[in-house]
Design a protein around this motif. Structure first.
Motif, PDB file in Angstrom:
ATOM      1  N   GLY A  70      -5.409  -5.096  10.489  1.00  0.00           N
ATOM      2  CA  GLY A  70      -5.826  -3.938   9.697  1.00  0.00           C
ATOM      3  C   GLY A  70      -4.641  -3.275   9.023  1.00  0.00           C
ATOM      4  N   HIS A  71      -3.532  -3.182   9.746  1.00  0.00           N
ATOM      5  CA  HIS A  71      -2.308  -2.607   9.196  1.00  0.00           C
ATOM      6  C   HIS A  71      -1.816  -3.443   8.016  1.00  0.00           C
ATOM      7  CE1 HIS A  71       1.472  -0.400   9.205  1.00  0.00           C
ATOM      8  NE2 HIS A  71       2.142  -1.541   9.257  1.00  0.00           N
ATOM      9  N   LEU A  73      -3.654  -5.383   6.083  1.00  0.00           N
ATOM     10  CA  LEU A  73      -4.585  -5.208   4.971  1.00  0.00           C
ATOM     11  C   LEU A  73      -4.267  -3.933   4.200  1.00  0.00           C
ATOM     12  CD1 LEU A  73      -8.006  -6.183   6.630  1.00  0.00           C
ATOM     13  CD2 LEU A  73      -6.575  -7.589   5.149  1.00  0.00           C
ATOM     14  N   GLU A  74      -3.966  -2.861   4.928  1.00  0.00           N
ATOM     15  CA  GLU A  74      -3.643  -1.587   4.299  1.00  0.00           C
ATOM     16  C   GLU A  74      -2.384  -1.689   3.449  1.00  0.00           C
ATOM     17  OE1 GLU A  74      -5.141   1.321   4.096  1.00  0.00           O
ATOM     18  OE2 GLU A  74      -6.892   0.641   5.214  1.00  0.00           O
ATOM     19  N   LYS A  75      -1.408  -2.464   3.919  1.00  0.00           N
ATOM     20  CA  LYS A  75      -0.139  -2.588   3.205  1.00  0.00           C
ATOM     21  C   LYS A  75      -0.229  -3.525   2.010  1.00  0.00           C
ATOM     22  CE  LYS A  75       3.844  -2.535   5.057  1.00  0.00           C
ATOM     23  NZ  LYS A  75       5.083  -2.842   5.815  1.00  0.00           N
ATOM     24  N   ASN A  76      -1.311  -4.276   1.905  1.00  0.00           N
ATOM     25  CA  ASN A  76      -1.455  -5.262   0.824  1.00  0.00           C
ATOM     26  C   ASN A  76      -2.787  -5.092   0.096  1.00  0.00           C
ATOM     27  OD1 ASN A  76       0.956  -7.336   1.208  1.00  0.00           O
ATOM     28  ND2 ASN A  76       0.211  -6.811   3.245  1.00  0.00           N
ATOM     29  N   LYS A  77      -3.119  -3.855  -0.235  1.00  0.00           N
ATOM     30  CA  LYS A  77      -4.411  -3.573  -0.852  1.00  0.00           C
ATOM     31  C   LYS A  77      -4.597  -4.249  -2.205  1.00  0.00           C
ATOM     32  CE  LYS A  77      -5.344   0.897   1.342  1.00  0.00           C
ATOM     33  NZ  LYS A  77      -5.564   2.353   1.116  1.00  0.00           N
ATOM     34  N   LEU A 100     -13.915  -5.671  10.404  1.00  0.00           N
ATOM     35  CA  LEU A 100     -12.724  -5.084   9.781  1.00  0.00           C
ATOM     36  C   LEU A 100     -12.734  -5.318   8.269  1.00  0.00           C
ATOM     37  CD1 LEU A 100      -9.851  -3.808   9.988  1.00  0.00           C
ATOM     38  CD2 LEU A 100      -8.991  -6.130  10.337  1.00  0.00           C
ATOM     39  N   HIS A 104     -13.238  -2.945   4.477  1.00  0.00           N
ATOM     40  CA  HIS A 104     -12.408  -2.982   3.272  1.00  0.00           C
ATOM     41  C   HIS A 104     -13.191  -3.576   2.095  1.00  0.00           C
ATOM     42  CE1 HIS A 104      -9.272  -2.431   6.317  1.00  0.00           C
ATOM     43  NE2 HIS A 104      -8.462  -2.073   5.343  1.00  0.00           N
TER      44      HIS A 104
END
Length: 208
Positions: A70-71, A73-77, A100, A104
């Motif tokens: 998840g972290h 994914l957040e850093k590579n939106k 998860l 997104h």
């Protein structure tokens, strides 16, 4: 966003194909082992929790691994998509990953498994062990255990994705480019219609 799960037993050529897929489709490569090491090195809350468990000889629970994904994914939106390398390994992990990704507004488009017979895998890994320096590539009994574990795990996860019409099996023996072409054909058939070509500069490597 185009997300792919690529599976293959040790020695199936998964690493080689992953790099070619990353280059062609501009995906972010997510290996849970790499994510784990990166989180520990950065001293994040998840990394510290994982390290404590590992130091105690315990397995890192699914919730921690999913948290790391998840972290990432957040850093590579802005990524065109992700290639999940050797994950999920259980139905519970697959269900957690589905949840998860849904959060997104995306999901797994396809799971591709490279199939190679045990004797061929043993042969390849023992040969690789001569130069890789990895002790688990030099012990035939350990190699066979790794293959057995993979086969057990994949059977479960394959059923999960098969029920969604997303599981695809390919012969992992042959010319690298031929196998790559077959994988690409599967990916193209299941590529979300909203995907657009991304410039080569957008290609990314593993990020935690």
């Amino acid at each position: 966003m185009h997300n792919i799960v690529l599976f293959g037993p040790p020695g199936a050529g998964k690493g080689t194909q992953s790099q070619k897929l990353i280059a062609k489709y501009h995906l972010v490569h997510l290996s849970t082992g790499d994510l784990l090491r990166a989180q520990i090195a950065e001293g994040t809350e998840l990394g510290l929790r994982a390290k404590k468990l590992m130091d105690e000889g315990l397995l890192v629970p699914d919730e921690v691994v999913i948290g790391m994904i998840g972290h990432a994914l957040e850093k590579n939106k802005a990524a065109a998509g992700f290639i999940f390398d050797g994950f999920p390994r259980t139905v519970a992990q697959a269900e957690s990953l589905d949840k998860l990704l849904a959060g997104h507004s995306t999901g797994v488009a396809s799971m591709v498994a490279l199939e190679v017979g045990e004797e061929e895998l043993v042969k390849r890994l023992l040969e690789r062990g001569k130069t890789s320096g990895r002790t688990d590539d030099q012990d035939e009994s350990r190699i066979r255990r790794r293959v057995q574990v993979y086969n057990t795990e994949t059977a479960q996860v394959a059923g999960h994705y098969a029920s969604q019409g997303k599981f695809h099996s390919l012969n992992g023996i042959g010319e690298i480019e031929d196998i790559f072409g077959q994988i690409s054909a599967i990916i193209d058939r299941h590529k979300p219609s909203t995907d657009q070509d991304v410039p080569a500069a957008a290609t990314k490597e593993v990020k935690a």
